[in-house]
Write an enzyme that holds these catalytic residues in place. Sequence first.
Site, short mmCIF file in Angstrom:
data_model
loop_
_atom_site.label_atom_id
_atom_site.label_comp_id
_atom_site.label_asym_id
_atom_site.label_seq_id
_atom_site.Cartn_x
_atom_site.Cartn_y
_atom_site.Cartn_z
N LEU A 1 -3.31 -48.84 -5.95
CA LEU A 1 -2.43 -48.09 -6.85
C LEU A 1 -2.46 -48.73 -8.24
CD1 LEU A 1 -0.44 -45.72 -6.49
CD2 LEU A 1 1.30 -47.42 -5.93
N ASN B 1 -11.90 -39.97 -15.84
CA ASN B 1 -11.31 -40.78 -16.92
C ASN B 1 -11.78 -42.23 -16.91
OD1 ASN B 1 -9.29 -39.38 -18.67
ND2 ASN B 1 -8.56 -38.67 -16.68
N TYR C 1 -12.45 -39.02 -22.07
CA TYR C 1 -12.66 -37.78 -21.29
C TYR C 1 -11.83 -36.64 -21.86
CZ TYR C 1 -11.62 -34.30 -17.71
OH TYR C 1 -11.41 -33.11 -17.05
N LYS D 1 -26.92 -30.21 -13.46
CA LYS D 1 -27.85 -31.32 -13.73
C LYS D 1 -28.01 -32.23 -12.52
CE LYS D 1 -28.29 -34.97 -17.27
NZ LYS D 1 -27.53 -35.67 -18.35
N THR E 1 -8.73 -28.69 -18.85
CA THR E 1 -7.78 -29.54 -18.14
C THR E 1 -6.44 -29.61 -18.87
OG1 THR E 1 -7.36 -31.86 -17.59
CG2 THR E 1 -8.92 -31.47 -19.35
N ASP E 2 -5.38 -29.88 -18.11
CA ASP E 2 -4.07 -30.09 -18.74
C ASP E 2 -4.03 -31.37 -19.57
OD1 ASP E 2 -4.13 -31.89 -16.61
OD2 ASP E 2 -2.23 -31.24 -15.72
N GLU E 3 -5.01 -32.26 -19.35
CA GLU E 3 -5.00 -33.55 -20.07
C GLU E 3 -5.17 -33.39 -21.57
OE1 GLU E 3 -7.34 -36.68 -18.53
OE2 GLU E 3 -6.91 -36.18 -16.45
N PHE F 1 -8.73 -40.37 -7.11
CA PHE F 1 -7.57 -41.01 -6.48
C PHE F 1 -7.39 -40.66 -5.00
CE2 PHE F 1 -2.77 -40.76 -5.99
CZ PHE F 1 -2.60 -42.10 -5.75
N SER G 1 -16.36 -35.86 -15.65
CA SER G 1 -14.97 -35.51 -15.33
C SER G 1 -14.04 -36.68 -15.03
CB SER G 1 -14.97 -34.57 -14.11
OG SER G 1 -15.39 -35.29 -12.94
N LYS H 1 -12.86 -33.02 -23.73
CA LYS H 1 -12.47 -31.70 -23.21
C LYS H 1 -11.69 -30.94 -24.29
CE LYS H 1 -13.01 -30.14 -19.70
NZ LYS H 1 -14.14 -29.36 -19.11
P1 NAD Z 1 -17.23 -33.08 -10.89
O1 NAD Z 1 -17.49 -34.35 -11.62
O2 NAD Z 1 -16.95 -33.11 -9.43
O3 NAD Z 1 -18.47 -32.08 -11.09
C1 NAD Z 1 -19.07 -31.89 -12.34
C2 NAD Z 1 -20.39 -31.17 -12.12
O4 NAD Z 1 -21.00 -30.95 -13.41
C3 NAD Z 1 -21.39 -31.97 -11.27
O5 NAD Z 1 -21.99 -31.14 -10.30
C4 NAD Z 1 -22.42 -32.45 -12.30
O6 NAD Z 1 -23.71 -32.64 -11.77
C5 NAD Z 1 -22.37 -31.32 -13.31
N1 NAD Z 1 -22.84 -31.74 -14.64
C6 NAD Z 1 -22.45 -32.86 -15.33
N2 NAD Z 1 -23.12 -32.94 -16.50
C7 NAD Z 1 -23.93 -31.83 -16.56
C8 NAD Z 1 -24.85 -31.36 -17.52
N3 NAD Z 1 -25.06 -32.01 -18.67
N4 NAD Z 1 -25.50 -30.20 -17.27
C9 NAD Z 1 -25.28 -29.51 -16.10
N5 NAD Z 1 -24.44 -29.94 -15.15
C10 NAD Z 1 -23.76 -31.09 -15.37
O7 NAD Z 1 -16.05 -32.38 -11.69
P2 NAD Z 1 -14.87 -31.45 -11.17
O8 NAD Z 1 -13.72 -32.29 -10.78
O9 NAD Z 1 -15.43 -30.46 -10.23
O10 NAD Z 1 -14.48 -30.73 -12.55
C11 NAD Z 1 -15.16 -29.55 -12.94
C12 NAD Z 1 -14.54 -29.03 -14.22
O11 NAD Z 1 -13.15 -28.80 -14.01
C13 NAD Z 1 -14.63 -29.99 -15.39
O12 NAD Z 1 -14.89 -29.23 -16.56
C14 NAD Z 1 -13.26 -30.64 -15.45
O13 NAD Z 1 -12.95 -31.04 -16.75
C15 NAD Z 1 -12.39 -29.49 -15.00
N6 NAD Z 1 -11.11 -29.84 -14.39
C16 NAD Z 1 -11.08 -30.69 -13.32
C17 NAD Z 1 -9.86 -30.96 -12.70
C18 NAD Z 1 -9.78 -31.87 -11.50
O14 NAD Z 1 -8.68 -32.18 -11.04
N7 NAD Z 1 -10.89 -32.32 -10.92
C19 NAD Z 1 -8.69 -30.37 -13.19
C20 NAD Z 1 -8.76 -29.52 -14.30
C21 NAD Z 1 -9.97 -29.25 -14.88
O1 DAU Z 2 -5.17 -33.35 -14.79
C1 DAU Z 2 -6.46 -32.85 -14.58
C2 DAU Z 2 -7.43 -34.01 -14.46
O2 DAU Z 2 -7.19 -34.60 -13.19
C3 DAU Z 2 -8.88 -33.57 -14.58
O3 DAU Z 2 -9.11 -33.10 -15.88
C4 DAU Z 2 -9.84 -34.74 -14.29
O4 DAU Z 2 -11.18 -34.28 -14.29
C5 DAU Z 2 -9.50 -35.30 -12.92
O5 DAU Z 2 -10.31 -36.42 -12.64
C6 DAU Z 2 -8.02 -35.69 -12.87
O6 DAU Z 2 -7.77 -36.79 -13.77
P1 DAU Z 2 -6.82 -38.04 -13.34
O7 DAU Z 2 -7.20 -39.19 -14.19
O8 DAU Z 2 -5.40 -37.62 -13.27
O9 DAU Z 2 -7.35 -38.22 -11.81
P2 DAU Z 2 -7.71 -39.52 -10.93
O10 DAU Z 2 -8.01 -38.99 -9.56
O11 DAU Z 2 -8.72 -40.37 -11.57
O12 DAU Z 2 -6.33 -40.30 -10.90
C7 DAU Z 2 -5.12 -39.68 -10.47
C8 DAU Z 2 -3.98 -40.68 -10.68
O13 DAU Z 2 -4.15 -41.76 -9.76
C9 DAU Z 2 -3.97 -41.31 -12.05
O14 DAU Z 2 -2.62 -41.52 -12.44
C10 DAU Z 2 -4.67 -42.66 -11.85
C11 DAU Z 2 -4.26 -43.03 -10.45
N1 DAU Z 2 -5.22 -43.82 -9.66
C12 DAU Z 2 -6.54 -43.44 -9.63
C13 DAU Z 2 -7.44 -44.13 -8.86
C14 DAU Z 2 -8.91 -43.74 -8.83
C15 DAU Z 2 -4.77 -44.89 -8.88
O15 DAU Z 2 -3.55 -45.22 -8.88
N2 DAU Z 2 -5.66 -45.55 -8.11
C16 DAU Z 2 -6.97 -45.23 -8.05
O16 DAU Z 2 -7.75 -45.88 -7.30
#
Ligand code: NAD
Ligand code: DAU
Length: 332
Positions: free
Chosen positions: A204, A84, A148, A34, A121-123, A188, A82, A152
């Site tokens: 943090l 939180n 979030y 999208k 996700t593990d969440e 983060f 994606s 999921k």
């Molecule tokens: P991201 O936010 O970087 O990318 C998400 C993508 O999905 C974007 O390109 C966005 O444009 C697209 N999108 C959003 N809504 C849409 C819609 N309605 N139709 C079509 N496309 C759409 O996310 P990410 O970090 O790359 O995560 C990707 C997947 O992996 C997610 O399902 C997330 O839950 C999962 N995941 C992420 C992590 C992580 O650490 N980032 C860990 C485990 C699982």
């Molecule tokens: O565990 C998998 C998940 O990891 C995925 O499903 C999510 O899509 C992905 O965004 C990620 O979720 P988190 O919430 O763990 O990631 P985030 O990068 O937002 O934050 C990582 C940790 O850092 C969390 O404990 C919050 C903390 N944090 C985050 C931000 C943005 C900070 O301390 N400071 C910050 O500025």
Amino acid sequence: MNRILVTGGAGFIGSNFVHYLVENTDLGVTVLDKMTYAASKEAIAGLPSDRVSLVVGDIADAELVDGLVSSHDAVVHYAAESHNDNSLNDPSPFVQTNIVGTFQLLEAVRKHGVRYHHISTDEVYGDLELDDPQRFTEATPYNPSSPYSSTKAGSDLLVRAWVRSFGVQATISNCSNNYGPWQHIEKFIPRQITNVIDGVRPKLYGAGLNVRDWIHANDHSSAVLRILEKGVIGETYLIGADGEMNNLETVKLILRLMGRDESDFDHVTDRAGHDLRYAIDSTKLRTELGWKPTFQDFESGIADTIRWYRENEDWWRPKKAAIEAAYAAKGQ
Ligand code: NAD
Ligand code: DAU
């Protein structure tokens, strides 16, 4: 299998998987994305046009999804809202994309008998105590905390029901926290790297004792391809690389690698409902499908990631001021 539909293939992890497919298979790839704020065309630019094409559209658009799924041999579903923190501000797009969007994809793969892999996700398992010797396994009960993670979890349960009730040919993977190039600077690690580049102190949440289990995005991609090729239909696989580290130590590592004093950060307002610890036991994936991660050294992986953000300022710079203003308005 000839042609694969990758939803969310212009996002952080989805684009990594598209590159991985081009480099490691002969498959043709269609990206359905999208192009929300989280997407970037640059992440999939330069790939051979006879291998990869982009369709800009919504996974919740039933007609579009039906047409695309009917002309592909498999779907790997990454698209999601994606972040939180965003889900705490406004859960609505999370319900629409993560649940309704997944429903539309499942209906299409059911109708056309197409293989489906669901990225999760593990969440979905909630969180662990810091001293809990257990880690998440495929048998851990679902207990999500945030809008979030609950959407999921809901999408995972839809997949399980479509497998059992309709015989959909699906697998699910639940991965831990990814890091690497192209991650949006709201997250983060890239937020803190780009703060340090800007001479701003990393932020943090709370005391910073929350633990995340880090995996390089390339290792996530190799695991997903392995599951797509060798996974057992109906099964769930946890993906993790034994990368537990608390946020305080991660911030100190970034500061040290960037030549700054390890104490040069600020504690800010904690995240509401902040999960304490995630930890993945990926024994099933390793023993049953023979997968193992290649990025074993977190410090050198973070050093590479810092280098990438230094060299790709043109990509993240236009987003930085608005992201930081939104965090500052919440005391973060
Ligand atoms: P991201 O936010 O970087 O990318 C998400 C993508 O999905 C974007 O390109 C966005 O444009 C697209 N999108 C959003 N809504 C849409 C819609 N309605 N139709 C079509 N496309 C759409 O996310 P990410 O970090 O790359 O995560 C990707 C997947 O992996 C997610 O399902 C997330 O839950 C999962 N995941 C992420 C992590 C992580 O650490 N980032 C860990 C485990 C699982
Ligand atoms: O565990 C998998 C998940 O990891 C995925 O499903 C999510 O899509 C992905 O965004 C990620 O979720 P988190 O919430 O763990 O990631 P985030 O990068 O937002 O934050 C990582 C940790 O850092 C969390 O404990 C919050 C903390 N944090 C985050 C931000 C943005 C900070 O301390 N400071 C910050 O500025």
